[in-house]
Design a protein around this motif. Structure first.
Motif, PDB file in Angstrom:
ATOM      1  N   ASN A  80       0.864  -1.240  -0.099  1.00 36.06           N
ATOM      2  CA  ASN A  80       0.071   0.050   0.322  1.00 36.06           C
ATOM      3  C   ASN A  80       0.883   1.305  -0.068  1.00 36.06           C
ATOM      4  OD1 ASN A  80      -2.487  -1.268  -0.024  1.00 36.06           O
ATOM      5  ND2 ASN A  80      -2.857  -1.213   2.081  1.00 36.06           N
ATOM      6  N   ASP A  97       5.337   6.173   4.953  1.00 35.14           N
ATOM      7  CA  ASP A  97       5.790   6.486   3.737  1.00 35.14           C
ATOM      8  C   ASP A  97       5.367   7.924   3.554  1.00 35.14           C
ATOM      9  OD1 ASP A  97       2.811   7.427   2.883  1.00 35.14           O
ATOM     10  OD2 ASP A  97       2.372   4.990   3.070  1.00 35.14           O
ATOM     11  N   GLY A 141      -1.343  10.042   1.608  1.00 34.00           N
ATOM     12  CA  GLY A 141      -2.079  10.279   2.604  1.00 34.00           C
ATOM     13  C   GLY A 141      -3.314   9.722   2.439  1.00 34.00           C
ATOM     14  N   ILE A 142      -4.033   9.374   3.547  1.00 36.87           N
ATOM     15  CA  ILE A 142      -5.512   8.868   3.389  1.00 36.87           C
ATOM     16  C   ILE A 142      -6.529   9.803   3.003  1.00 36.87           C
ATOM     17  CG2 ILE A 142      -7.022   7.508   4.728  1.00 36.87           C
ATOM     18  CD1 ILE A 142      -4.527   5.840   4.719  1.00 36.87           C
ATOM     19  N   LEU A 159     -11.606   2.703   6.777  1.00 41.30           N
ATOM     20  CA  LEU A 159     -10.266   2.224   6.292  1.00 41.30           C
ATOM     21  C   LEU A 159     -10.078   0.716   6.439  1.00 41.30           C
ATOM     22  CD1 LEU A 159      -7.924   3.694   4.802  1.00 41.30           C
ATOM     23  CD2 LEU A 159      -6.838   3.797   7.085  1.00 41.30           C
ATOM     24  N   ALA A 210     -13.610  -1.919   1.426  1.00 39.93           N
ATOM     25  CA  ALA A 210     -13.365  -0.362   1.370  1.00 39.93           C
ATOM     26  C   ALA A 210     -11.949  -0.286   0.473  1.00 39.93           C
ATOM     27  CB  ALA A 210     -13.180   0.084   2.775  1.00 39.93           C
ATOM     28  N   THR A 211     -12.183   0.300  -0.677  1.00 41.03           N
ATOM     29  CA  THR A 211     -11.132   0.513  -1.654  1.00 41.03           C
ATOM     30  C   THR A 211     -11.160   1.649  -2.121  1.00 41.03           C
ATOM     31  OG1 THR A 211      -9.686  -0.177  -3.081  1.00 41.03           O
ATOM     32  CG2 THR A 211     -12.053  -0.895  -3.361  1.00 41.03           C
ATOM     33  N   SER A 212     -10.012   2.523  -2.570  1.00 38.97           N
ATOM     34  CA  SER A 212     -10.093   3.589  -3.513  1.00 38.97           C
ATOM     35  C   SER A 212      -9.307   3.393  -4.774  1.00 38.97           C
ATOM     36  CB  SER A 212      -9.399   4.809  -2.798  1.00 38.97           C
ATOM     37  OG  SER A 212      -8.142   4.524  -2.635  1.00 38.97           O
ATOM     38  N   LYS A 213      -8.928   1.909  -4.922  1.00 40.25           N
ATOM     39  CA  LYS A 213      -8.310   1.537  -6.170  1.00 40.25           C
ATOM     40  C   LYS A 213      -9.222   0.804  -7.180  1.00 40.25           C
ATOM     41  CE  LYS A 213      -4.260   0.998  -3.154  1.00 40.25           C
ATOM     42  NZ  LYS A 213      -3.635   0.186  -2.395  1.00 40.25           N
ATOM     43  N   GLY A 232      -8.519  -2.778  -6.730  1.00 42.37           N
ATOM     44  CA  GLY A 232      -8.272  -2.994  -5.356  1.00 42.37           C
ATOM     45  C   GLY A 232      -9.484  -3.968  -4.772  1.00 42.37           C
ATOM     46  N   MET A 233      -9.401  -4.770  -3.706  1.00 41.41           N
ATOM     47  CA  MET A 233     -10.406  -5.562  -3.324  1.00 41.41           C
ATOM     48  C   MET A 233     -10.799  -4.991  -2.012  1.00 41.41           C
ATOM     49  SD  MET A 233      -9.456  -9.574  -3.912  1.00 41.41           S
ATOM     50  CE  MET A 233     -11.113  -9.858  -2.933  1.00 41.41           C
ATOM     51  N   GLY A 234      -9.982  -4.167  -1.375  1.00 37.55           N
ATOM     52  CA  GLY A 234     -10.346  -3.373  -0.031  1.00 37.55           C
ATOM     53  C   GLY A 234     -10.378  -4.196   1.052  1.00 37.55           C
ATOM     54  N   GLY A 291      -7.431  -5.919   2.298  1.00 35.62           N
ATOM     55  CA  GLY A 291      -5.874  -5.913   2.911  1.00 35.62           C
ATOM     56  C   GLY A 291      -6.157  -5.290   4.295  1.00 35.62           C
ATOM     57  N   LEU A 292      -6.626  -4.342   4.612  1.00 38.17           N
ATOM     58  CA  LEU A 292      -6.459  -3.569   5.770  1.00 38.17           C
ATOM     59  C   LEU A 292      -7.487  -4.513   6.777  1.00 38.17           C
ATOM     60  CD1 LEU A 292      -6.153  -0.089   5.278  1.00 38.17           C
ATOM     61  CD2 LEU A 292      -4.398  -1.634   5.904  1.00 38.17           C
TER      62      LEU A 292
END
Ligand code: ADP
Length: 597
Positions: free
Chosen positions: A494, A524, A528-529, A537, A542-545, A548-550, A552-553
């Protein structure tokens, strides 16, 4: 010609020169002496002649005076007479060394004196007594004094002439000897000059030889120095290094090569390089390796070829061979650098294994997480279904009609099945949240390093600047290694993805936290978020990509919380994001050797 022979010649030449010089000196002395004698004889002869002439002149003047009474004759007479006497005395001194002549002069002297006495008498009488004087003259003539004196002078002169001839001969002989000796010395001089020239040429060639020797010695010492240099390189070069000639014969073998192939240098020097590879059946003499090295050397440095190496004990190993060419005094030599790939292969295999494991866990977690989310979502409708079924059953119960009995039974069964479904979902949720994990003591440092390597491999990005800082006091943790690596991998991936357009610097640190925990931070310098993500999050999906699958977190949070830690996020003061999570440090009493890998 050898120096020994030269020495003999030089000695002889010098001896001859010395002898010639002595002989010459002696002969010159003799020559001078003979000259003196010739000179002396000439003086004697001149004096004899002078005496004879003086006597004749005295006589002529005596007569002239008696005949003419001229005073000048009288003067001439006196002068000639004195002269004659003086010359006779001189003669006496001159012939002192010659007894024979001395004897003759002694016999001559009375005659001379008698003759002069006669002259004196005639002159004393003078012209007036001419007659008397003439008479005396005739008496004198009868006595033949003049004749006798002349004859004796002649005898003496003859003897002296003989002596002169003899002495002249001696002078000539000496002169000849001098000439011969001088010629000899000239020849010796030429010989000496020749020897000198030869010696000096020899000296020059010796000097040239000496300087050639010096140059040789210098080049030898240069060679030794270079040899020492090469030996030092061979001993210290970290890669295994082998040099071969055009026929594939090994010329040098570095210390690292000795360790790698387990051969001692002395065992392989002069051997064909093919002993370092397993002999393939179609190439018994291993000449293809030599061919490969000699033909690829000029341009293959840095582009190694993977091949199999053979150790002395017959075992084989993967190796990378790169070769280079050196030109040594018109001779080509080849250097081969061999790198053992065993470790790299092992590492690659390990990375591959870990990747596979992570992928599997990731799929399992994803499925678990999805099942959890599904269970959560299904719980509500299931509860509603259950409620509706119960309400329906209660309504039917109030009817108490036999005709509704089968329906009531069916509804009752449906209610049981809904309850069963609910309990299955509940059990599933419990199972997922409880987590079936395998805990072991591992070092954070190793886990982080491996995860960073995997993440960099996964995103194929090597331009990110990486900084890591580990506190050794809290390095050992009791965790499910695969799961924690999954968390680290998610966070690092990420972070790298968030730094596509910003400064690319990643920092991973570990430090002690409260309650025997260690805090791991992944910071990093990314975007930023975003505000819309900030609140959800850690929620599933929940993903912004776009790809993405959202999850991971959300998986990460499940894993960390199942380890007794917590995970949160904070803005990085310098820009970017910091994800932080805690893990329990391995208790001292449970310390046991960490399982490798
Ligand atoms: P995914 O990466 O598949 O989107 P994640 O659960 O890992 O799923 O992340 C959820 C979202 O959180 C991401 O889509 C992203 O918007 C945000 N996010 C996660 N990590 C970072 C980060 N380091 N910087 C900025 N945003 C992040």
């Amino acid at each position: 010609m050898k120096l020994q022979e030269h020495r003999g010649l030089i000695v002889i030449t010098i001896a001859l020169i010395v002898l010639s010089a002595l002989a010459l000196t002696y002969t010159l002395a003799r020559l001078r002496e003979n000259f003196t004698w010739v000179e002396h004889t000439n003086t004697v002869i001149r004096t004899l002649n002078g005496s004879s002439r003086a006597m004749l002149s005295a006589e002529s003047n005596e007569r002239g005076y008696l005949l003419t009474g001229d005073q000048s004759y009288l003067d001439g007479y006196k002068q000639a007479r004195d002269n004659a006497l003086r010359l006779v005395e001189r003669m006496e001194r001159l012939v002192i060394d010659n007894p024979e002549q001395a004897e003759r002069l002694k016999a001559l002297r009375p005659d001379i004196m008698a003759r002069i006495a006669e002259f004196d008498d005639s002159v004393a009488l003078g012209p007036p007594s001419l007659a008397l004087a003439l008479e005396r003259l005739s008496v004198a003539r009868t006595r033949q004094l003049t004749q006798r004196v002349e004859e004796k002078f002649d005898d003496m002169r003859e003897l002296e002439l003989l002596l002169l001839a003899e002495r002249q001969t001696r002078v000539n002989r000496s002169t000849l000897q001098v000439a011969i000796l001088t010629a000899c010395m000239g020849v010796l001089g030429v010989i000496s000059a020749g020897i000198g020239a030869t010696l000096s040429a020899r000296q020059r060639s010796l000097a040239a030889l000496q300087s050639a020797n010096d140059a040789l010695a210098a080049s030898e010492s240069g060679l030794k120095e270079r040899q020492a240099h090469l030996t030092a390189i061979l001993a210290t070069v970290p890669d295994a290094m082998v040099t071969i000639d055009e026929n594939g014969r090994i010329g040098s073998f570095s210390a690292a090569a000795e360790r790698l192939f387990k051969y001692a240098q002395s065992e392989v020097i002069g051997q064909n390089v093919s002993i370092l590879v397993p002999a393939p059946s179609d190439d018994e003499d291993g000449s293809s390796l030599t061919r490969y090295i000699t033909s690829n050397a000029p341009d293959s440095i840095g582009t190694g070829r993977m091949m199999t190496g053979a150790r002395k004990d017959g075992t084989t190993f993967p190796m990378e061979l790169s070769v280079g060419q050196i030109n040594l005094a018109g001779r080509r030599e080849f250097v081969g650098f061999v790198r053992d790939l065993t470790e790299r292969h092992d590492r690659e295999r390990k990375v591959h294994d870990i990747q596979g494991e992570l992928f599997r866990v990731s799929r399992l977690s994803t499925m678990g997480e999805m099942a959890g989310a599904l269970a959560h979502e299904l719980n509500q409708p299931l509860a509603a279904v259950s409620n509706y079924i119960n309400a329906a059953r209660r309504s039917l119960d109030r009817l108490d009609d036999d005709a509704t009995k089968p329906v009531r039974d069916i509804i009752g069964k449906a209610a049981d099945q809904v309850l069963l479904a609910g309990s299955v979902i509940q059990r599933l949720r419990e199972f997922i949240s409880r987590g079936q994990t395998e805990r072991q003591i591992v070092t954070l440092r190793q886990m982080v390093e491996e995860s960073v390597g995997l993440a960099f491999l996964a995103v194929k990005d090597r331009t990110v600047q990486l900084a890591m800082e580990f506190d050794p006091a809290v390095d050992r943790v009791l965790v499910d290694k695969i799961q924690i690596q999954q968390v680290l991998l998610n966070l690092i991936r990420n972070a790298i993805e968030a730094m596509q357009t910003t400064e690319r610097a990643l920092r991973v640190t570990t430090r002690p936290a409260q309650n025997d925990m260690v805090r791991v931070e992944v910071a990093d310098r990314g975007t930023g978020i975003s505000p819309e993500m900030a609140t959800r999050l850690f929620e599933p999906f929940a993903t912004s990509k776009s790809t993405g699958m959202g999850i991971g977190l959300s998986i990460s949070r499940t894993i960390i919380e199942s380890h007794g830690g917590n995970i949160d996020v904070a803005p990085n003061p310098g820009g970017g994001t910091i994800f932080r999570f805690t893990l329990p440090v391995a208790p001292a009493e449970t310390l046991e050797p960490a399982r490798a890998g």
